[in-house]
Design an enzyme around this catalytic site. Structure first.
Site, short mmCIF file in Angstrom:
data_model
loop_
_atom_site.label_atom_id
_atom_site.label_comp_id
_atom_site.label_asym_id
_atom_site.label_seq_id
_atom_site.Cartn_x
_atom_site.Cartn_y
_atom_site.Cartn_z
N HIS A 106 0.83 -1.20 0.00
CA HIS A 106 0.00 0.00 0.00
C HIS A 106 0.87 1.26 0.00
O HIS A 106 2.00 1.25 0.49
CB HIS A 106 -0.93 0.00 1.21
CG HIS A 106 -1.95 1.09 1.18
ND1 HIS A 106 -1.70 2.36 1.66
CD2 HIS A 106 -3.23 1.11 0.73
CE1 HIS A 106 -2.78 3.10 1.50
NE2 HIS A 106 -3.72 2.37 0.94
N GLU A 178 -4.23 2.31 -7.05
CA GLU A 178 -4.55 3.40 -6.14
C GLU A 178 -3.55 4.54 -6.37
O GLU A 178 -2.45 4.53 -5.79
CB GLU A 178 -4.46 2.93 -4.69
CG GLU A 178 -5.43 1.81 -4.34
CD GLU A 178 -5.39 1.47 -2.86
OE1 GLU A 178 -6.46 1.46 -2.25
OE2 GLU A 178 -4.29 1.24 -2.34
#
Length: 276
Positions: A106, A178
């Site tokens: 992430h 993302e």
């Protein structure tokens, strides 16, 4: 299930990460509400749902989700299987407590903890060895054109597979696009930008032989999945963050995903009350 749904060639995915926002008790209550919503929702027949709470909550959340069809995921993993690694959690341990997938790489892990493409690849390989489905997060750090963004994220995706034995095993890997600059914003990246990047990732997957399902995260919410589906066939789902902290709000995304899969659904007040 409708005939349209039966003919649908792929399932959509709705994933949720709770990051470190909730206590263990709050997380378990949230998971119980999510389980009631998903287990009673018509779209559950054609939509895969997963939730990734923090490590201490995993066993209790597993029990709260039991029988709902919601898959349990973790937010991180170590790259070694065992050894003198104080404070780390192995992929095998995650599998033991009921996880079937794990989030890796992430933007916050990369920015705050210095995770590189090499570390992401090692963690993905560890997850792969343990039978966990890797969920690889990729995204460009700065806002650039979608074509430049596509080059950046394809390089990240390719690097993530570097240490894996084979092209991804029986299950496709989950790739969550993302854009770092869109995370935490009020609105997601523009649909045209996302679609261009997802199309490029899909083409890379076809030519490389890596099996993948493409999700979008980064301020994702209701309506986005439909807007993306209008622009590209490459979108396989969404990865939700803070929007899903109210588990009743997930029903709106399930409505949307179910409609795209050909299932007639409607979020009624009665359905929303199941989240109390």
């Amino acid at each position: 299930m409708s005939a349209a749904a039966a003919e649908h060639e792929r399932r959509l995915t709705v994933g949720i990460s709770l990051k470190l926002y909730l206590s263990v008790a709050e997380t378990v209550d949230w998971a119980a509400s999510l389980a009631r919503i998903v287990s009673g929702h018509p779209a559950a027949a054609v939509v895969d749902v997963f939730a990734a709470p923090s490590f201490p909550a995993l066993p209790a959340v597993r029990e709260a989700l039991r029988g709902s069809g919601v898959r349990l995921g973790a937010q991180n993993v170590f790259w070694q299987d065992s050894g003198a690694f104080t404070g780390e959690v192995s992929a095998g341990q995650l599998a033991e407590v009921g996880c079937s997938l794990v989030e890796i790489g992430h933007a916050e892990r990369r920015r705050l903890f210095g995770e590189t493409d090499e570390i992401v690849a090692a963690k993905a390989a560890a997850a792969h060895r343990a039978g966990l489905q890797p969920l690889i997060c990729i995204g460009e750090p700065e806002e650039v054109s979608p074509h430049i963004a596509a080059l950046e994220v394809i390089a990240q995706a390719e690097a993530a597979f570097a240490d894996a034995d084979g092209p991804g095993g029986e299950s496709p890997w989950l790739i969550a696009y993302e854009p770092h600059w869109a995370i935490g914003r009020e609105d997601p990246a523009p649909a045209a930008h996302i679609a261009t990047v997802l199309d490029a990732l899909a083409e890379w997957g076809r030519t490389s032989g890596h099996r993948q399902l493409l999700l979008y995260g980064g301020s994702a919410g209701p309506g986005l999945l439909t807007r993306l589906a209008e622009r590209t066939a490459a979108v396989d789902g969404v990865f939700l963050g803070r929007f899903a902290h109210d588990p009743r709000a997930v029903a709106a995304v399930l409505d949307e995903a179910g409609a795209l899969a050909g299932v007639a659904v409607a979020t009624s007040p009665a359905a929303l009350r199941t989240g109390k």
